[in-house]
Design a protein around this motif. Structure first.
Motif, PDB file in Angstrom:
ATOM      1  N   ASN A 273       0.860  -1.186   0.000  1.00  0.00           N
ATOM      2  CA  ASN A 273       0.000   0.000   0.000  1.00  0.00           C
ATOM      3  C   ASN A 273       0.897   1.238   0.000  1.00  0.00           C
ATOM      4  OD1 ASN A 273      -1.551   2.300   1.132  1.00  0.00           O
ATOM      5  ND2 ASN A 273      -3.172   0.786   1.310  1.00  0.00           N
ATOM      6  N   PRO A 274       0.696   2.134  -0.970  1.00  0.00           N
ATOM      7  CA  PRO A 274       1.612   3.281  -1.107  1.00  0.00           C
ATOM      8  C   PRO A 274       1.630   4.211   0.103  1.00  0.00           C
ATOM      9  CG  PRO A 274      -0.217   3.407  -2.683  1.00  0.00           C
ATOM     10  CD  PRO A 274      -0.302   2.076  -2.037  1.00  0.00           C
ATOM     11  N   GLN A 275       0.603   4.113   0.988  1.00  0.00           N
ATOM     12  CA  GLN A 275       0.568   5.014   2.140  1.00  0.00           C
ATOM     13  C   GLN A 275       1.379   4.486   3.328  1.00  0.00           C
ATOM     14  OE1 GLN A 275      -3.851   5.112   1.973  1.00  0.00           O
ATOM     15  NE2 GLN A 275      -3.535   7.155   2.816  1.00  0.00           N
ATOM     16  N   LEU A 276       1.848   3.239   3.226  1.00  0.00           N
ATOM     17  CA  LEU A 276       2.566   2.638   4.351  1.00  0.00           C
ATOM     18  C   LEU A 276       4.008   3.150   4.420  1.00  0.00           C
ATOM     19  CD1 LEU A 276       1.429  -1.083   4.016  1.00  0.00           C
ATOM     20  CD2 LEU A 276       0.502   0.673   5.511  1.00  0.00           C
ATOM     21  N   SER A 277       4.525   3.246   5.648  1.00  0.00           N
ATOM     22  CA  SER A 277       5.943   3.582   5.808  1.00  0.00           C
ATOM     23  C   SER A 277       6.493   2.741   6.955  1.00  0.00           C
ATOM     24  CB  SER A 277       6.102   5.067   6.103  1.00  0.00           C
ATOM     25  OG  SER A 277       5.560   5.368   7.367  1.00  0.00           O
ATOM     26  N   ILE A 278       7.828   2.593   6.996  1.00  0.00           N
ATOM     27  CA  ILE A 278       8.421   1.792   8.062  1.00  0.00           C
ATOM     28  C   ILE A 278       9.430   2.617   8.850  1.00  0.00           C
ATOM     29  CG2 ILE A 278       8.186  -0.320   6.706  1.00  0.00           C
ATOM     30  CD1 ILE A 278      11.336  -0.225   6.504  1.00  0.00           C
ATOM     31  N   HIS A 279       9.726   2.154  10.060  1.00  0.00           N
ATOM     32  CA  HIS A 279      10.795   2.756  10.862  1.00  0.00           C
ATOM     33  C   HIS A 279      11.312   1.710  11.836  1.00  0.00           C
ATOM     34  CE1 HIS A 279       8.060   3.166  14.256  1.00  0.00           C
ATOM     35  NE2 HIS A 279       7.189   3.657  13.436  1.00  0.00           N
ATOM     36  N   ASP A 280      12.332   2.099  12.612  1.00  0.00           N
ATOM     37  CA  ASP A 280      12.944   1.170  13.581  1.00  0.00           C
ATOM     38  C   ASP A 280      13.362  -0.149  12.922  1.00  0.00           C
ATOM     39  OD1 ASP A 280      12.958   2.805  15.735  1.00  0.00           O
ATOM     40  OD2 ASP A 280      11.010   2.166  16.510  1.00  0.00           O
ATOM     41  N   PHE A 281      14.010  -0.035  11.769  1.00  0.00           N
ATOM     42  CA  PHE A 281      14.443  -1.235  11.056  1.00  0.00           C
ATOM     43  C   PHE A 281      15.738  -1.769  11.672  1.00  0.00           C
ATOM     44  CE2 PHE A 281      16.772  -3.512   7.839  1.00  0.00           C
ATOM     45  CZ  PHE A 281      15.799  -4.276   7.221  1.00  0.00           C
ATOM     46  N   ARG A 282      15.755  -3.046  12.021  1.00  0.00           N
ATOM     47  CA  ARG A 282      16.996  -3.667  12.494  1.00  0.00           C
ATOM     48  C   ARG A 282      16.971  -5.137  12.130  1.00  0.00           C
ATOM     49  NH1 ARG A 282      13.197  -2.338  15.983  1.00  0.00           N
ATOM     50  NH2 ARG A 282      12.772  -3.656  17.788  1.00  0.00           N
ATOM     51  N   MET A 283      18.119  -5.782  12.186  1.00  0.00           N
ATOM     52  CA  MET A 283      18.156  -7.193  11.832  1.00  0.00           C
ATOM     53  C   MET A 283      18.956  -7.989  12.844  1.00  0.00           C
ATOM     54  SD  MET A 283      20.148  -6.445   8.292  1.00  0.00           S
ATOM     55  CE  MET A 283      20.605  -8.116   7.912  1.00  0.00           C
ATOM     56  N   THR A 284      18.488  -9.215  13.132  1.00  0.00           N
ATOM     57  CA  THR A 284      19.234 -10.111  14.010  1.00  0.00           C
ATOM     58  C   THR A 284      19.479 -11.404  13.245  1.00  0.00           C
ATOM     59  OG1 THR A 284      17.143 -10.901  14.901  1.00  0.00           O
ATOM     60  CG2 THR A 284      18.287  -9.209  16.169  1.00  0.00           C
ATOM     61  N   ALA A 285      20.752 -11.789  13.146  1.00  0.00           N
ATOM     62  CA  ALA A 285      21.118 -12.988  12.393  1.00  0.00           C
ATOM     63  C   ALA A 285      20.952 -14.214  13.274  1.00  0.00           C
ATOM     64  CB  ALA A 285      22.561 -12.877  11.909  1.00  0.00           C
ATOM     65  N   GLY A 286      20.210 -15.210  12.774  1.00  0.00           N
ATOM     66  CA  GLY A 286      20.068 -16.475  13.483  1.00  0.00           C
ATOM     67  C   GLY A 286      20.869 -17.547  12.755  1.00  0.00           C
ATOM     68  N   ARG A 287      20.723 -18.832  13.171  1.00  0.00           N
ATOM     69  CA  ARG A 287      21.496 -19.897  12.542  1.00  0.00           C
ATOM     70  C   ARG A 287      21.003 -20.202  11.130  1.00  0.00           C
ATOM     71  NH1 ARG A 287      21.278 -25.023  14.504  1.00  0.00           N
ATOM     72  NH2 ARG A 287      19.639 -24.343  15.923  1.00  0.00           N
ATOM     73  N   THR A 288      19.664 -20.336  11.017  1.00  0.00           N
ATOM     74  CA  THR A 288      19.132 -20.728   9.706  1.00  0.00           C
ATOM     75  C   THR A 288      18.718 -19.528   8.859  1.00  0.00           C
ATOM     76  OG1 THR A 288      17.008 -21.005  10.797  1.00  0.00           O
ATOM     77  CG2 THR A 288      18.331 -22.998  10.405  1.00  0.00           C
ATOM     78  N   HIS A 289      18.210 -18.500   9.505  1.00  0.00           N
ATOM     79  CA  HIS A 289      17.811 -17.321   8.726  1.00  0.00           C
ATOM     80  C   HIS A 289      17.934 -16.063   9.568  1.00  0.00           C
ATOM     81  CE1 HIS A 289      14.098 -18.739  10.690  1.00  0.00           C
ATOM     82  NE2 HIS A 289      13.935 -17.448  10.895  1.00  0.00           N
ATOM     83  N   THR A 290      17.720 -14.924   8.935  1.00  0.00           N
ATOM     84  CA  THR A 290      17.872 -13.632   9.610  1.00  0.00           C
ATOM     85  C   THR A 290      16.517 -12.972   9.801  1.00  0.00           C
ATOM     86  OG1 THR A 290      20.065 -13.346   8.646  1.00  0.00           O
ATOM     87  CG2 THR A 290      18.936 -11.356   9.411  1.00  0.00           C
ATOM     88  N   ASN A 291      16.283 -12.454  11.013  1.00  0.00           N
ATOM     89  CA  ASN A 291      15.029 -11.734  11.268  1.00  0.00           C
ATOM     90  C   ASN A 291      15.183 -10.266  10.904  1.00  0.00           C
ATOM     91  OD1 ASN A 291      13.244 -13.673  12.163  1.00  0.00           O
ATOM     92  ND2 ASN A 291      13.948 -13.527  14.297  1.00  0.00           N
ATOM     93  N   LEU A 292      14.253  -9.768  10.090  1.00  0.00           N
ATOM     94  CA  LEU A 292      14.187  -8.333   9.838  1.00  0.00           C
ATOM     95  C   LEU A 292      13.072  -7.791  10.729  1.00  0.00           C
ATOM     96  CD1 LEU A 292      14.417  -8.209   5.931  1.00  0.00           C
ATOM     97  CD2 LEU A 292      16.238  -8.362   7.628  1.00  0.00           C
TER      98      LEU A 292
END
Ligand SMILES: [Zn+2]
Ligand SMILES: [Zn+2]
Length: 336
Positions: A273-292
């Motif tokens: 949806n073009p009206q959506l925006s994000i903030h507080d983006f961070r990532m944590t790397a796990g063993r099998t995959h990474t959480n955004l």
């Protein structure tokens, strides 16, 4: 009939003036142990009471006018009646102008309501006078129809006044001008790269409290950043008179992978949806995959419900690099 309605209207004005005055005094009381945010909202309440009185007058006048249309009485016009009505119009006009300028100066919704009331009264009385004159010279019972028209006018003014006082009681979106000025003040600090989650609580004229999240570099010096934030809190208090609490959000700016992923997520969220925006983006790397991990700001008129939205964003994040990433989403509403 029309004159009786006018007299009744004047009586209710005396009532509303008293309510406004009492409300103003009560609202000005200092904050105390039980009401640490002060008593400012009492002014909105007294404004609401006045608005309800205006509505009541409109209903009564409308009822009386309809009765009069079906049971016409001969119109009697004396010099005394004309004089009294004319004087009443003059006083009402003056009161309206006076209360309007006063309400602007002290920014009082209750006084603005009284000014609206006085103006609608002046118009009502003018219509009564005019209809009496017409009735006197033509024998046509204009005053009943004039009364009906005036009732509609009063009801409309009353409804507007109800909304003006009800909105701040319920908690309304802050003035966009104020929001822009606050954002400008925050962004003038070079340590702060962005802000979000701005919330302003209005406890009555001149008594607001706000909180916001300021985005600061993740690698910065905590002590120095905290000092900047503290100074900014004081600056906002001084400039806008609003008690402010600022929360710091670390933003990774010197890591190409994070930046690229944040941009990719910003893009895919806007696709949902073009009206959506994000903030507080961070990532944590796990063993099998990474959480955004990030927050999505959802406007109130968004056609998707929360579940659909979350599903849609998560599916797109999973598709980014063959399921290497998982999205942990927090949905936010905008309060400004
Ligand atoms: Zn935040
Ligand atoms: Zn602090």
């Amino acid at each position: 009939m029309a004159i009786t309605a006018d007299a009744f209207n004047n009586l209710s004005d005396a009532g509303s003036s008293v309510i406004t005055l009492v409300g103003f005094r009560l609202a000005g009381q200092r904050a105390d142990k039980n009401h640490p945010f002060g008593h400012g909202r009492l002014e909105y309440l007294s404004g609401l009471l006045v608005s309800l009185l205006i509505l009541l007058v409109g209903v009564e006048l409308g009822k009386a006018s309809v009765q009069k249309i079906f049971n016409p009485e001969p119109v009697v016009l004396t010099a005394l009646t004309v004089g009294v009505l004319a004087a009443s119009i003059g006083i009402k006009l003056w009161m309206s102008v006076f209360n309007r300028s006063l309400s602007r100066r002290v920014k009082s919704a209750a006084m603005a309501a009284v000014a609206t009331d006085s103006l609608s009264d002046a118009v009502a009385t003018s219509a009564v006078l005019l209809s009496l004159v017409i009735g006197h010279f033509t024998g046509f019972h204009a005053d009943a129809w004039a009364g009906l028209l005036v009732a509609a006018f009063i009801l409309r003014a009353g409804w507007g006044a109800v909304r003006d006082t009800l909105d701040p009681l319920l908690g309304k979106t802050p003035d966009p001008e104020l929001v822009r000025a606050i954002e400008e003040t925050v962004m003038r600090h070079s340590d702060i790269s962005g802000l979000h989650d701005l919330v302003i609580h209005d406890y009555g004229p001149g008594r607001s409290i706000m909180s916001l999240h300021a985005e600061v570099p993740a690698g910065g010096d905590l002590m120095a950043l905290h000092e900047t934030i503290d100074a900014l809190e004081r600056e906002l208090k001084e400039r806008f008179g609003i008690e402010t609490t600022i929360h710091m959000d670390p933003i990774v700016t010197d890591d190409g992978v994070t930046t690229a992923l944040r941009e990719a997520v910003e893009h895919l969220v806007r696709e949902v949806n073009p009206q959506l925006s994000i903030h507080d983006f961070r990532m944590t790397a796990g063993r099998t995959h990474t959480n955004l991990i990030f927050d999505v700001v959802v406007p109130f008129n968004c056609p998707l419900n929360d579940r659909e939205l979350e599903q849609s964003v998560r599916t797109r994040v999973r598709a980014l690099e063959d399921g290497k990433y998982d999205a942990v989403i927090q949905l936010d509403r905008s309060y400004v």
